[in-house]
Write a protein that holds these residues in place. Structure first.
Motif, PDB file in Angstrom:
ATOM      1  N   GLU A  15       0.821  -1.214   0.000  1.00 46.21           N
ATOM      2  CA  GLU A  15       0.000   0.000   0.000  1.00 46.21           C
ATOM      3  C   GLU A  15       0.856   1.266   0.000  1.00 46.21           C
ATOM      4  O   GLU A  15       0.633   2.179  -0.785  1.00 46.21           O
ATOM      5  N   LYS A  16       1.861   1.317   0.854  1.00 46.40           N
ATOM      6  CA  LYS A  16       2.687   2.527   0.956  1.00 46.40           C
ATOM      7  C   LYS A  16       3.447   2.784  -0.350  1.00 46.40           C
ATOM      8  O   LYS A  16       3.617   3.929  -0.759  1.00 46.40           O
ATOM      9  N   ASP A  17       3.873   1.713  -1.025  1.00 42.78           N
ATOM     10  CA  ASP A  17       4.591   1.874  -2.297  1.00 42.78           C
ATOM     11  C   ASP A  17       3.651   2.359  -3.398  1.00 42.78           C
ATOM     12  O   ASP A  17       4.030   3.196  -4.226  1.00 42.78           O
ATOM     13  N   LEU A  18       2.419   1.829  -3.406  1.00 46.84           N
ATOM     14  CA  LEU A  18       1.430   2.292  -4.381  1.00 46.84           C
ATOM     15  C   LEU A  18       1.131   3.777  -4.185  1.00 46.84           C
ATOM     16  O   LEU A  18       1.101   4.540  -5.149  1.00 46.84           O
ATOM     17  N   ASP A  51     -18.184  -6.440 -12.493  1.00 43.71           N
ATOM     18  CA  ASP A  51     -18.082  -6.432 -13.958  1.00 43.71           C
ATOM     19  C   ASP A  51     -18.097  -7.873 -14.476  1.00 43.71           C
ATOM     20  O   ASP A  51     -17.132  -8.616 -14.310  1.00 43.71           O
ATOM     21  N   GLN A  52     -19.211  -8.259 -15.098  1.00 42.59           N
ATOM     22  CA  GLN A  52     -19.353  -9.620 -15.619  1.00 42.59           C
ATOM     23  C   GLN A  52     -18.384  -9.908 -16.768  1.00 42.59           C
ATOM     24  O   GLN A  52     -18.138 -11.060 -17.094  1.00 42.59           O
ATOM     25  N   ASP A  53     -17.830  -8.872 -17.367  1.00 39.41           N
ATOM     26  CA  ASP A  53     -16.892  -9.048 -18.479  1.00 39.41           C
ATOM     27  C   ASP A  53     -15.436  -9.041 -18.018  1.00 39.41           C
ATOM     28  O   ASP A  53     -14.518  -9.068 -18.847  1.00 39.41           O
ATOM     29  N   SER A  54     -15.211  -9.001 -16.721  1.00 44.68           N
ATOM     30  CA  SER A  54     -13.858  -9.019 -16.182  1.00 44.68           C
ATOM     31  C   SER A  54     -13.575 -10.356 -15.518  1.00 44.68           C
ATOM     32  O   SER A  54     -14.381 -10.846 -14.732  1.00 44.68           O
ATOM     33  N   GLY A  55     -12.435 -10.924 -15.820  1.00 43.31           N
ATOM     34  CA  GLY A  55     -12.046 -12.202 -15.213  1.00 43.31           C
ATOM     35  C   GLY A  55     -11.070 -12.028 -14.065  1.00 43.31           C
ATOM     36  O   GLY A  55     -10.549 -13.008 -13.545  1.00 43.31           O
ATOM     37  N   ILE A  56     -10.821 -10.780 -13.681  1.00 41.33           N
ATOM     38  CA  ILE A  56      -9.867 -10.541 -12.601  1.00 41.33           C
ATOM     39  C   ILE A  56     -10.519  -9.790 -11.452  1.00 41.33           C
ATOM     40  O   ILE A  56     -11.573  -9.182 -11.599  1.00 41.33           O
ATOM     41  N   GLN A  57      -9.871  -9.873 -10.325  1.00 39.41           N
ATOM     42  CA  GLN A  57     -10.301  -9.141  -9.140  1.00 39.41           C
ATOM     43  C   GLN A  57      -9.073  -8.602  -8.428  1.00 39.41           C
ATOM     44  O   GLN A  57      -7.962  -9.095  -8.632  1.00 39.41           O
ATOM     45  N   LEU A  58      -9.279  -7.587  -7.619  1.00 39.28           N
ATOM     46  CA  LEU A  58      -8.200  -6.999  -6.840  1.00 39.28           C
ATOM     47  C   LEU A  58      -8.325  -7.532  -5.428  1.00 39.28           C
ATOM     48  O   LEU A  58      -9.395  -7.477  -4.834  1.00 39.28           O
ATOM     49  N   VAL A  59      -7.234  -8.075  -4.900  1.00 39.85           N
ATOM     50  CA  VAL A  59      -7.250  -8.619  -3.544  1.00 39.85           C
ATOM     51  C   VAL A  59      -6.161  -7.954  -2.721  1.00 39.85           C
ATOM     52  O   VAL A  59      -5.185  -7.433  -3.255  1.00 39.85           O
ATOM     53  N   GLU A  60      -6.359  -7.996  -1.404  1.00 38.90           N
ATOM     54  CA  GLU A  60      -5.386  -7.445  -0.459  1.00 38.90           C
ATOM     55  C   GLU A  60      -4.971  -8.533   0.507  1.00 38.90           C
ATOM     56  O   GLU A  60      -5.803  -9.235   1.067  1.00 38.90           O
ATOM     57  N   TYR A  61      -3.675  -8.691   0.669  1.00 32.08           N
ATOM     58  CA  TYR A  61      -3.114  -9.617   1.643  1.00 32.08           C
ATOM     59  C   TYR A  61      -2.163  -8.818   2.525  1.00 32.08           C
ATOM     60  O   TYR A  61      -1.053  -8.489   2.097  1.00 32.08           O
ATOM     61  N   ASN A  62      -2.604  -8.462   3.729  1.00 37.62           N
ATOM     62  CA  ASN A  62      -1.734  -7.780   4.683  1.00 37.62           C
ATOM     63  C   ASN A  62      -1.081  -6.528   4.093  1.00 37.62           C
ATOM     64  O   ASN A  62       0.131  -6.395   4.068  1.00 37.62           O
ATOM     65  N   SER A  63      -1.889  -5.631   3.572  1.00 32.55           N
ATOM     66  CA  SER A  63      -1.454  -4.364   2.948  1.00 32.55           C
ATOM     67  C   SER A  63      -0.646  -4.564   1.666  1.00 32.55           C
ATOM     68  O   SER A  63       0.083  -3.686   1.232  1.00 32.55           O
ATOM     69  N   LEU A  64      -0.763  -5.734   1.056  1.00 29.34           N
ATOM     70  CA  LEU A  64      -0.134  -6.020  -0.236  1.00 29.34           C
ATOM     71  C   LEU A  64      -1.264  -6.270  -1.228  1.00 29.34           C
ATOM     72  O   LEU A  64      -2.125  -7.112  -0.989  1.00 29.34           O
ATOM     73  N   TYR A  65      -1.268  -5.519  -2.321  1.00 28.61           N
ATOM     74  CA  TYR A  65      -2.345  -5.627  -3.310  1.00 28.61           C
ATOM     75  C   TYR A  65      -1.886  -6.402  -4.526  1.00 28.61           C
ATOM     76  O   TYR A  65      -0.755  -6.258  -4.978  1.00 28.61           O
ATOM     77  N   LYS A  66      -2.815  -7.217  -5.075  1.00 30.39           N
ATOM     78  CA  LYS A  66      -2.532  -8.022  -6.264  1.00 30.39           C
ATOM     79  C   LYS A  66      -3.777  -8.096  -7.131  1.00 30.39           C
ATOM     80  O   LYS A  66      -4.893  -8.011  -6.632  1.00 30.39           O
TER      81      LYS A  66
END
Length: 181
Positions: free
Chosen positions: A20-23, A48-63
């Protein structure tokens, strides 16, 4: 605009993700504004039904990761062998690791002149390289080496079977500062 930038950064970061801090620092916004944009982007991708991805957070790390409902499709893709080819970047990194091991990501980046974490993560996932301890320098970065799967993939038994690096060097264009040979 920030959401597009967040997606672009997370896409390039791959499995490594970004803290998070780096972003916030990269986007030059405060943490509160970043979190608001991330939450909006999470909702946008999930709905979004046309999107196959999602944004997840693991301990202030985003992917960015694929949505769970596509797991069977992705399993079929990998079982069919369609994901087995290595990119040019991954092959470059793999050769650098093979010839210079143990080596850190920063050292790989310096040799290539570009950021290598995405392809490095691909090689780790495919088990062609592995973490092999930490370098005793500030930050203690991971050291990487090739694995037994590397030898199997290329059909060799040891590093000594690789072509000598000298065979790839071309001294014919090397001259002094004035361009003279």
């Amino acid at each position: 605009m920030y959401q597009a930038k967040i997606m672009a950064l997370l896409f390039v970061a791959g499995d490594q993700g970004i803290k998070e801090k780096d972003l916030a620092q990269l986007l030059e916004i405060d943490s509160a504004a970043l979190r608001q944009n991330i939450e909006e982007l999470k909702v946008k991708l999930l709905t979004d039904q046309d999107s196959g991805i999602q944004l997840v957070e693991y301990n202030s790390l985003y992917k960015l990761v694929t949505k769970n409902e596509f797991s069977e499709l992705l399993t079929s893709f990998f079982k069919a062998g369609l994901g087995t080819k290595l990119s040019q970047a991954a092959l470059e990194i793999l050769s650098i690791v093979a010839y210079r091991q143990p080596i850190t990501r920063v050292e790989i980046d310096e040799i290539r002149g570009v950021q290598s974490s995405g392809s490095l993560n691909t090689l780790l996932m495919r088990k062609l390289i592995k973490e092999h301890g930490k370098k005793n320098v500030p930050g203690h970065p991971n050291l990487y080496m090739v694995t037994d799967e590397f030898f199997d993939y290329f059909g060799i038994k040891s590093i000594s079977e690789l072509p000598k690096i000298e065979n790839f060097e071309d001294d014919s264009n090397i001259g002094d500062i004035n361009g003279e040979s």
